[in-house]
Write a protein that holds these residues in place. Structure first.
Motif, mmCIF file in Angstrom:
data_model
loop_
_atom_site.group_PDB
_atom_site.id
_atom_site.type_symbol
_atom_site.label_atom_id
_atom_site.label_comp_id
_atom_site.label_asym_id
_atom_site.label_seq_id
_atom_site.Cartn_x
_atom_site.Cartn_y
_atom_site.Cartn_z
ATOM 1 N N GLY A 265 0.847 -1.189 0.000
ATOM 2 C CA GLY A 265 0.000 0.000 0.000
ATOM 3 C C GLY A 265 0.874 1.227 0.000
ATOM 4 N N ILE A 266 0.429 2.258 0.702
ATOM 5 C CA ILE A 266 1.150 3.534 0.661
ATOM 6 C C ILE A 266 2.487 3.454 1.396
ATOM 7 C CG2 ILE A 266 0.045 4.516 2.720
ATOM 8 C CD1 ILE A 266 -0.188 7.109 0.855
ATOM 9 N N ASP A 267 2.595 2.566 2.335
ATOM 10 C CA ASP A 267 3.834 2.290 3.036
ATOM 11 C C ASP A 267 4.864 1.797 2.005
ATOM 12 O OD1 ASP A 267 5.596 1.654 4.975
ATOM 13 O OD2 ASP A 267 4.292 0.249 6.032
ATOM 14 N N ASP A 268 6.136 2.227 2.100
ATOM 15 C CA ASP A 268 7.071 1.823 1.032
ATOM 16 C C ASP A 268 7.725 0.471 1.311
ATOM 17 O OD1 ASP A 268 8.529 2.826 3.076
ATOM 18 O OD2 ASP A 268 9.743 4.197 1.878
ATOM 19 N N ALA A 269 6.901 -0.520 1.574
ATOM 20 C CA ALA A 269 7.390 -1.875 1.804
ATOM 21 C C ALA A 269 6.346 -2.859 1.304
ATOM 22 C CB ALA A 269 7.617 -2.102 3.296
ATOM 23 N N GLY A 270 6.790 -4.087 1.054
ATOM 24 C CA GLY A 270 5.842 -5.162 0.811
ATOM 25 C C GLY A 270 5.837 -6.057 2.033
ATOM 26 N N TYR A 271 4.686 -6.554 2.403
ATOM 27 C CA TYR A 271 4.576 -7.428 3.573
ATOM 28 C C TYR A 271 4.106 -8.803 3.126
ATOM 29 C CZ TYR A 271 4.548 -3.042 6.175
ATOM 30 O OH TYR A 271 4.869 -1.815 6.683
ATOM 31 N N ILE A 272 4.618 -9.831 3.803
ATOM 32 C CA ILE A 272 4.054 -11.162 3.599
ATOM 33 C C ILE A 272 3.493 -11.607 4.924
ATOM 34 C CG2 ILE A 272 4.557 -13.563 3.032
ATOM 35 C CD1 ILE A 272 6.671 -12.632 1.163
ATOM 36 N N TRP A 273 2.228 -11.995 4.918
ATOM 37 C CA TRP A 273 1.643 -12.457 6.174
ATOM 38 C C TRP A 273 0.711 -13.628 5.900
ATOM 39 C CZ3 TRP A 273 0.116 -6.898 5.726
ATOM 40 C CH2 TRP A 273 -1.081 -6.724 5.032
ATOM 41 N N PRO A 274 0.383 -14.401 6.942
ATOM 42 C CA PRO A 274 -0.537 -15.524 6.756
ATOM 43 C C PRO A 274 -1.845 -15.020 6.161
ATOM 44 C CG PRO A 274 0.453 -15.595 8.931
ATOM 45 C CD PRO A 274 0.833 -14.279 8.335
ATOM 46 N N ALA A 275 -2.376 -15.701 5.170
ATOM 47 C CA ALA A 275 -3.537 -15.209 4.447
ATOM 48 C C ALA A 275 -4.718 -14.937 5.387
ATOM 49 C CB ALA A 275 -3.932 -16.201 3.367
ATOM 50 N N HIS A 276 -4.887 -15.771 6.397
ATOM 51 C CA HIS A 276 -6.074 -15.624 7.244
ATOM 52 C C HIS A 276 -5.883 -14.731 8.436
ATOM 53 C CE1 HIS A 276 -7.532 -19.554 5.465
ATOM 54 N NE2 HIS A 276 -8.153 -18.543 4.920
ATOM 55 N N ASN A 277 -4.718 -14.733 8.990
ATOM 56 C CA ASN A 277 -4.537 -14.175 10.299
ATOM 57 C C ASN A 277 -3.205 -13.473 10.338
ATOM 58 O OD1 ASN A 277 -5.369 -13.776 12.831
ATOM 59 N ND2 ASN A 277 -5.601 -15.964 13.301
ATOM 60 N N ALA A 285 11.344 -4.776 3.408
ATOM 61 C CA ALA A 285 12.291 -3.672 3.419
ATOM 62 C C ALA A 285 12.395 -3.274 4.884
ATOM 63 C CB ALA A 285 11.780 -2.512 2.585
ATOM 64 N N THR A 286 13.513 -2.745 5.290
ATOM 65 C CA THR A 286 13.713 -2.564 6.720
ATOM 66 C C THR A 286 13.895 -1.117 7.149
ATOM 67 O OG1 THR A 286 16.034 -3.001 6.338
ATOM 68 C CG2 THR A 286 14.704 -4.837 7.083
ATOM 69 N N LYS A 287 13.897 -0.190 6.218
ATOM 70 C CA LYS A 287 14.063 1.218 6.597
ATOM 71 C C LYS A 287 12.841 1.711 7.370
ATOM 72 C CE LYS A 287 17.764 2.821 4.372
ATOM 73 N NZ LYS A 287 18.033 1.985 3.226
ATOM 74 N N GLU A 288 13.093 2.591 8.325
ATOM 75 C CA GLU A 288 11.980 3.177 9.049
ATOM 76 C C GLU A 288 11.197 4.083 8.104
ATOM 77 O OE1 GLU A 288 11.313 6.077 12.701
ATOM 78 O OE2 GLU A 288 13.130 4.857 12.830
ATOM 79 N N ARG A 289 9.902 3.994 8.126
ATOM 80 C CA ARG A 289 9.115 4.773 7.188
ATOM 81 C C ARG A 289 8.498 5.969 7.897
ATOM 82 N NH1 ARG A 289 9.805 0.006 5.862
ATOM 83 N NH2 ARG A 289 8.505 -0.739 7.537
ATOM 84 N N GLY A 290 9.250 7.095 7.829
ATOM 85 C CA GLY A 290 8.936 8.247 8.648
ATOM 86 C C GLY A 290 7.620 8.918 8.312
ATOM 87 N N PHE A 291 7.132 8.771 7.082
ATOM 88 C CA PHE A 291 5.940 9.527 6.738
ATOM 89 C C PHE A 291 4.673 8.943 7.347
ATOM 90 C CE2 PHE A 291 6.284 6.596 3.205
ATOM 91 C CZ PHE A 291 4.989 6.266 2.906
ATOM 92 N N LEU A 292 4.825 7.851 8.107
ATOM 93 C CA LEU A 292 3.655 7.304 8.782
ATOM 94 C C LEU A 292 3.518 7.834 10.211
ATOM 95 C CD1 LEU A 292 3.934 3.671 7.456
ATOM 96 C CD2 LEU A 292 2.338 5.437 6.727
ATOM 97 N N ARG A 293 4.380 8.797 10.592
ATOM 98 C CA ARG A 293 4.277 9.340 11.950
ATOM 99 C C ARG A 293 3.032 10.197 12.101
ATOM 100 N NH1 ARG A 293 9.339 12.320 12.655
ATOM 101 N NH2 ARG A 293 7.988 13.445 14.066
#
Ligand code: HEC
Length: 398
Positions: A265-277, A285-293
């Motif tokens: 989404g708008i966050d500059d990373a891709g996430y992988i998570w369990p489909a259900h939960n 990506a591991t950089k801190e994403r400052g614009f979400l403060r």
């Protein structure tokens, strides 16, 4: 803005606002950044495990050789942003959805144009092939889903008249799922057009749809940041949760085992998570994403920067990828001088230094007037005190 996972499950593609396509080994490492689009990339698709296609706001479709990370063709013809792509099941045809209101067909592997099909009364957002590859379905802001016969490149019928703009569609065995601007999430039979299920919740708009490789489940992402999963045998909702980060979920793809989702989404990373939960999932990506403060905690100058600039510029040379050059050492820096950044001809040719005065003029007049021909989007900061606060913030932080 979009994501895809290869059939063999080993790699992922991500389409980004920073004008690039990321080619990732699943597990976290980026293999290469595919560079060639001149604006944000909206859509990506694997053609097979070695080749990919992407479409973007520069109206172009690019074909990529993944092993070498190079562009093999640039397909031009659309007169609007390319918002959706689909590859026919036999890999011989690429279809494109464009905001110029047309649906494109291109032959693979070369990318020779076959047809630009018109008929929709609005921008086209997405396309999908039938399982046998003979039919193509297209979703449009005109509120309809239309069906096209691929061999003759003709429209055969209007399958759905939803009314509100349709953003995404997905075709399974005898069914079609779609998601719309008003939050409408429905399943219809592809033959009879009869409704199989209405999964609409009170969230809108629907921005992402993905199917597990065995089609046993679909996932729906929305503008309010939720992911809903649906069992396609019972058409019952099997999961519904708020995704990580703030903001919308507009990219979703299932991993090969169907157990996890790659989301963006708008966050500059891709996430992988369990489909259900969603548990605490690994981040690609591991950089801190400052614009979400929290904007309430920021000075006006920082708020100006986070809202209006940070999506395209980092404050320092931190190696982060953005559509614009980093702003480290900006004051006193020659215009167009960041090493390795590919500027427009206009900005490369500029002969002045960035200072409080030139930055003030840039946003008082707007880039389109101050440096006509630059790649920076039109935007003005009308209030003098907002410009002054922004400049003070940049002075302290670049
Ligand atoms: C949508 C992306 C985008 C946004 C938002 C954006 N910029 Fe830019 N900016 C760019 C691009 C792309 C360039 C390179 C322009 C070119 O080469 O024509 C650029 C160039 C610049 C430059 C010239 C840098 C140099 O090295 O010469 C400055 C200064 C700048 N931007 C400041 C800002 C500030 C301050 C904001 C917020 C108020 C902002 N930009 C918002 C994309 C953006």
């Amino acid at each position: 803005m979009d994501a895809a996972i290869s059939d063999d499950g080993t790699h992922a593609l991500t389409a980004s606002f920073d004008n690039s396509v990321g080619y990732w080994a699943l597990g976290g490492e980026v293999v290469s950044w595919l560079e060639g689009h001149r604006a944000a990339v909206k859509t990506v698709a694997f053609i097979d495990d070695r080749r990919a296609a992407s479409g973007g706001d520069d109206f172009a479709i690019t074909l990529w050789d993944l092993a070498s990370g190079t562009q093999t063709a640039r397909l031009e013809g659309h007169k609007g942003q390319v918002a959706g792509l689909a590859v026919s099941p036999d890999g011989s045809v690429l279809a494109s959805a464009s905001w110029d209101g047309s649906v494109g067909l291109w032959s693979l592997p070369g990318g020779k144009p076959i047809a630009l099909m018109t008929g929709h009364g609005g921008v086209v957002n997405d396309v999908a092939f039938s399982a046998d590859g003979t039919q193509l379905y297209s979703a449009s802001a005109d509120g309809t889903i239309r069906v096209w016969r691929v061999a003759e490149a003709v429209e055969t019928r209007q399958l759905v008249h939803h009314g509100f703009g349709v953003n995404k569609l997905l075709v399974g065995d005898g069914w079609l799922a779609y998601g719309a601007v008003d939050g409408g999430t429905r399943i219809v039979e592809t033959e009879s057009a009869e409704e199989i299920a209405d999964l609409t919740l009170d969230r809108r708009p629907i921005l992402a749809l993905a199917a597990a490789p065995d089609s046993s489940e679909i996932a729906v992402g929305d503008g309010e940041g939720f992911v809903m999963t649906v069992d396609t045998r019972s058409w019952k909702i099997s999961g519904d949760y708020k995704a990580a980060g703030k903001g919308p979920v507009w990219a979703l793809a299932y991993t090969a085992d169907g157990k996890s989702l790659l989301a963006g989404g708008i966050d500059d990373a891709g996430y992988i998570w369990p489909a259900h939960n969603r548990l605490d999932a690994p981040i690609m990506a591991t950089k801190e994403r400052g614009f979400l403060r929290d904007p309430g905690e920021m000075s006006n100058g920082e708020r100006q920067f986070r809202r209006k600039c940070s999506i395209c510029h980092s404050l320092t040379d931190d190696g982060a990828r953005r559509a614009g050059p980093h702003l480290g050492g900006l004051f006193g820096r020659d215009a167009g001088s960041v090493e390795g950044y590919s500027y427009s001809q206009t900005v490369s040719a500029l002969d002045f230094e960035w200072s409080a005065t030139t930055i003030d003029r840039l946003f008082d007049l707007g880039p389109d007037h101050f440096i006509p021909g630059s790649k920076m989007p039109m935007q003005r900061i009308v209030k003098p005190e907002d410009r002054a606060d922004l400049i003070a913030f940049l002075k302290d932080n670049t």
